[in-house]
Design a protein around this motif. Sequence first.
Motif, PDB file in Angstrom:
ATOM      1  N   SER A  39      16.906  32.047  -1.249  1.00 23.29           N
ATOM      2  CA  SER A  39      16.085  31.110  -0.564  1.00 23.29           C
ATOM      3  C   SER A  39      15.607  31.722   0.488  1.00 23.29           C
ATOM      4  O   SER A  39      14.404  31.250   0.981  1.00 23.29           O
ATOM      5  N   TYR A  40      16.347  32.575   1.436  1.00 25.05           N
ATOM      6  CA  TYR A  40      15.635  33.145   2.445  1.00 25.05           C
ATOM      7  C   TYR A  40      14.571  34.057   2.483  1.00 25.05           C
ATOM      8  O   TYR A  40      13.621  34.198   3.516  1.00 25.05           O
ATOM      9  N   ILE A  41      14.629  34.808   1.431  1.00 18.92           N
ATOM     10  CA  ILE A  41      13.411  35.490   0.990  1.00 18.92           C
ATOM     11  C   ILE A  41      12.147  34.736   0.903  1.00 18.92           C
ATOM     12  O   ILE A  41      11.126  34.912   1.436  1.00 18.92           O
ATOM     13  N   ILE A  42      12.551  33.581  -0.095  1.00 17.89           N
ATOM     14  CA  ILE A  42      11.187  32.687  -0.259  1.00 17.89           C
ATOM     15  C   ILE A  42      10.591  32.142   1.292  1.00 17.89           C
ATOM     16  O   ILE A  42       9.352  31.875   1.333  1.00 17.89           O
ATOM     17  N   THR A  43      11.303  31.597   2.253  1.00 15.67           N
ATOM     18  CA  THR A  43      10.921  31.133   3.220  1.00 15.67           C
ATOM     19  C   THR A  43      10.478  32.169   4.383  1.00 15.67           C
ATOM     20  O   THR A  43      10.652  31.792   5.551  1.00 15.67           O
ATOM     21  N   ASP A  44      10.799  33.365   3.986  1.00 23.54           N
ATOM     22  CA  ASP A  44      10.577  34.706   4.804  1.00 23.54           C
ATOM     23  C   ASP A  44      11.464  34.417   6.006  1.00 23.54           C
ATOM     24  O   ASP A  44      10.869  35.037   7.239  1.00 23.54           O
ATOM     25  N   GLY A  46       9.292  43.878  -7.742  1.00 26.41           N
ATOM     26  CA  GLY A  46       9.600  43.016  -6.474  1.00 26.41           C
ATOM     27  C   GLY A  46      11.161  42.983  -6.037  1.00 26.41           C
ATOM     28  O   GLY A  46      12.094  43.460  -6.689  1.00 26.41           O
ATOM     29  N   ILE A  47      11.326  41.810  -5.290  1.00 28.67           N
ATOM     30  CA  ILE A  47      12.684  41.356  -5.165  1.00 28.67           C
ATOM     31  C   ILE A  47      12.803  40.082  -6.225  1.00 28.67           C
ATOM     32  O   ILE A  47      12.294  39.309  -6.342  1.00 28.67           O
ATOM     33  N   SER A  48      13.852  40.335  -7.042  1.00 25.09           N
ATOM     34  CA  SER A  48      14.128  39.473  -8.243  1.00 25.09           C
ATOM     35  C   SER A  48      15.326  38.762  -8.282  1.00 25.09           C
ATOM     36  O   SER A  48      16.437  39.333  -7.777  1.00 25.09           O
ATOM     37  N   PHE A  49      15.668  37.772  -8.861  1.00 24.58           N
ATOM     38  CA  PHE A  49      16.658  36.818  -8.934  1.00 24.58           C
ATOM     39  C   PHE A  49      17.091  36.691 -10.191  1.00 24.58           C
ATOM     40  O   PHE A  49      16.261  36.282 -11.069  1.00 24.58           O
ATOM     41  N   ALA A  50      18.586  36.799 -10.568  1.00 25.36           N
ATOM     42  CA  ALA A  50      18.884  36.347 -12.046  1.00 25.36           C
ATOM     43  C   ALA A  50      20.344  35.380 -11.948  1.00 25.36           C
ATOM     44  O   ALA A  50      21.227  36.083 -11.212  1.00 25.36           O
ATOM     45  N   VAL A  79      10.978  36.784  -6.768  1.00 27.26           N
ATOM     46  CA  VAL A  79      11.236  35.896  -5.578  1.00 27.26           C
ATOM     47  C   VAL A  79      10.014  36.211  -4.736  1.00 27.26           C
ATOM     48  O   VAL A  79       9.645  37.331  -4.175  1.00 27.26           O
ATOM     49  N   ALA A  80       9.057  35.137  -4.328  1.00 23.86           N
ATOM     50  CA  ALA A  80       8.067  35.361  -3.609  1.00 23.86           C
ATOM     51  C   ALA A  80       8.583  35.363  -2.049  1.00 23.86           C
ATOM     52  O   ALA A  80       9.341  34.664  -1.607  1.00 23.86           O
ATOM     53  N   GLY A  81       8.055  36.199  -1.328  1.00 22.66           N
ATOM     54  CA  GLY A  81       8.143  36.565   0.154  1.00 22.66           C
ATOM     55  C   GLY A  81       7.747  37.675   0.455  1.00 22.66           C
ATOM     56  O   GLY A  81       7.813  38.789  -0.063  1.00 22.66           O
ATOM     57  N   GLU A  82       7.142  37.779   1.740  1.00 14.80           N
ATOM     58  CA  GLU A  82       6.263  39.041   2.087  1.00 14.80           C
ATOM     59  C   GLU A  82       6.923  39.618   3.336  1.00 14.80           C
ATOM     60  O   GLU A  82       6.685  41.035   3.520  1.00 14.80           O
ATOM     61  N   LYS A 119      17.873  35.334   8.797  1.00 18.73           N
ATOM     62  CA  LYS A 119      18.994  34.874   8.039  1.00 18.73           C
ATOM     63  C   LYS A 119      19.471  35.604   6.774  1.00 18.73           C
ATOM     64  O   LYS A 119      20.474  35.871   6.260  1.00 18.73           O
ATOM     65  N   PHE A 120      18.559  36.256   6.016  1.00 17.04           N
ATOM     66  CA  PHE A 120      18.719  37.293   4.939  1.00 17.04           C
ATOM     67  C   PHE A 120      19.301  38.521   5.294  1.00 17.04           C
ATOM     68  O   PHE A 120      20.640  38.677   4.697  1.00 17.04           O
ATOM     69  N   LEU A 121      18.881  39.103   6.446  1.00 18.64           N
ATOM     70  CA  LEU A 121      19.948  40.155   6.629  1.00 18.64           C
ATOM     71  C   LEU A 121      21.009  39.987   7.285  1.00 18.64           C
ATOM     72  O   LEU A 121      21.941  40.598   6.743  1.00 18.64           O
ATOM     73  N   ASN A 122      21.452  38.666   7.744  1.00 15.06           N
ATOM     74  CA  ASN A 122      23.028  38.327   8.365  1.00 15.06           C
ATOM     75  C   ASN A 122      23.692  37.902   6.928  1.00 15.06           C
ATOM     76  O   ASN A 122      24.926  38.488   6.683  1.00 15.06           O
TER      77      ASN A 122
END
Length: 433
Positions: free
Chosen positions: A323-328, A214-218, A231-234, A332-335
Motif C-alpha cells: 500500500s505504501y508503494i501505491i501511495t508513494d 516492476g514491483i509486484s504483489f502476490a 503495484v503502481a508507484g513511481e 513508510k515503505f523503507l521503515n
Amino acid sequence: MKTTNKLLFELQDGVYDSCIEAVTGPGSDSRMRESLEAALHGFEGDFGQMEVSVYGAPFAVPLLGEFTEPQNGAVLSAAIDSELILVICESEDKMVHLYSEAKGLIELDPWGLKRDENEVRSEKGLVRGILSELKQRGYEIGGFNAYILGRAPFDIDEIYVPTLEVLLTRAIYELFNSGELSKYELAEIGQGASNSHYDIPSGIARQLAAEMGGISFADFKRPGIPISSKVAGEALPRDYRIVLTQLYPKAILNERTDIDALGDVARELRQAAGVIGTGVLRDVPNDVVIEHSAAIRDKLGDRALLRSFCYMGEVVRTLEAGSYIITDDVDKFLNTFKLAGNSRFKYLQSYGVANAPTFEDLAIALAVSDELLYDGGASAIMGDGTKGISIAIAGSGRVDDYVKSMQLIFGSGSEDEISDVCCFSSCGLFRLV
C-alpha cells in the motif's frame, strides 16, 4: 517469426524502438536493444541464420514475505534491470539444442522426459522438467534450437531459475501450440519443473514476479487462487537502487553455516500450525498463537515459536508495504522493509553459524547499513540468509559511498566487486516477434 539478419537490421533501423520502450520504460531502451542484438548475434554464431522468435524476462528479487508463501502468505518482489533474452526456433533434427551464457551448451531428446538423477540441479534437468510438465498437461512439445543471453547477480540459482522457467515455458509452448498460457499456469509449470526435475522446492511468487515486472504483489491466502498484480508507484523506482552484496564467497558458505542445524522454516511453520490445530498460520490470530505458545515450545522447541511470530508480522508488513508503494510513501515503505529485515534476522534463526561462532557477517552488514543509510534507505538479509547475501534499498545519492564501504569491510582485499547495483525495472515477460 523473422530471420535473424532481418531482425538485426530492423533493430538497428529503429523499427522496434516504441515496442522496446513500452517494455522497459524510458531510459533503458538502448541497453535492451543492445542485449537483443547480442542475443541474435549469439544465436547466429551457434545455429546460423534462421527464422526465430525472441523473448525476454527480467530477474526479480524478493523484498518481503518470500518465506511465507508455503503458509498461504503474501510476497512483494521487484524486477531488476538485468534479464534473460531468448532466441528460439524449431530444430530440424527434432532434438533440443540450447546454449546459455550462464550454463553453456546442453542437448537432449525431448521425448525422454523421465527424471534423471545425474541432471538434478542442472539446467538440462530443468529443461527436461519443463518439457515434461507441458506434456503432462496435454500440450505439444518438440525439439528446438535456443540461445539464452544473461546472467543473474552472483549467478544465484534462486534468482536465475524462476526467470528461466517462465521464459522457456512460454517460448516452447508458443512454438508448438496456439493460444497462450495464463500467468498462473506459466508459473505453475516452472514450479513443477523445479520440484520434479531440478529438485528444489519452489513456490510461484518469483515466477509471477518475473512475468509481471516492476514491483509486484502476490497474495496466497486462497490456495490455488492467488491474487497477483503489478503495484503502481513511481517514487521508489525512480530515486532508489537495489544493492545486493555477497558477504562471503560461496566456497566457504558450507564451512561456516551448518545448514542442517538451521532446520527448514516451511516445515517448522507447518508443524507449529499443526500444534494449533490448523494446516496454515495465515488465518490464525496472534492471540491464538500466544495461547498455544507453551505447547509449541514443548513439542517443537523455541525456534518454531519465534518463526511463527516472524511469519505473523511478515504477512502484515508485506500487505502494508504494498500500500505504501501505491501511495508513494517512501519513508513508510523503507521503515516497513527495515522492520521486516530485523524481524527475519532475529526470529527466523536461519542464518546461523554453528561451526564458526565469531562469524557474524550478516549482522555486521545490517549494522553498517543502518549507519550508512540511516535516512536514505534500509537493508535486510536476502531470503532466509543462508546464501550470505544482503539486500539494501539505497537512495541513488548514497549508493557509491555505500558500495565502497561494503567493499572495504567485506571485500577481504579482493579486487572482485562484491556488490551488484540494480535499478528497479518495469520490464516484464515479453515477446518481441
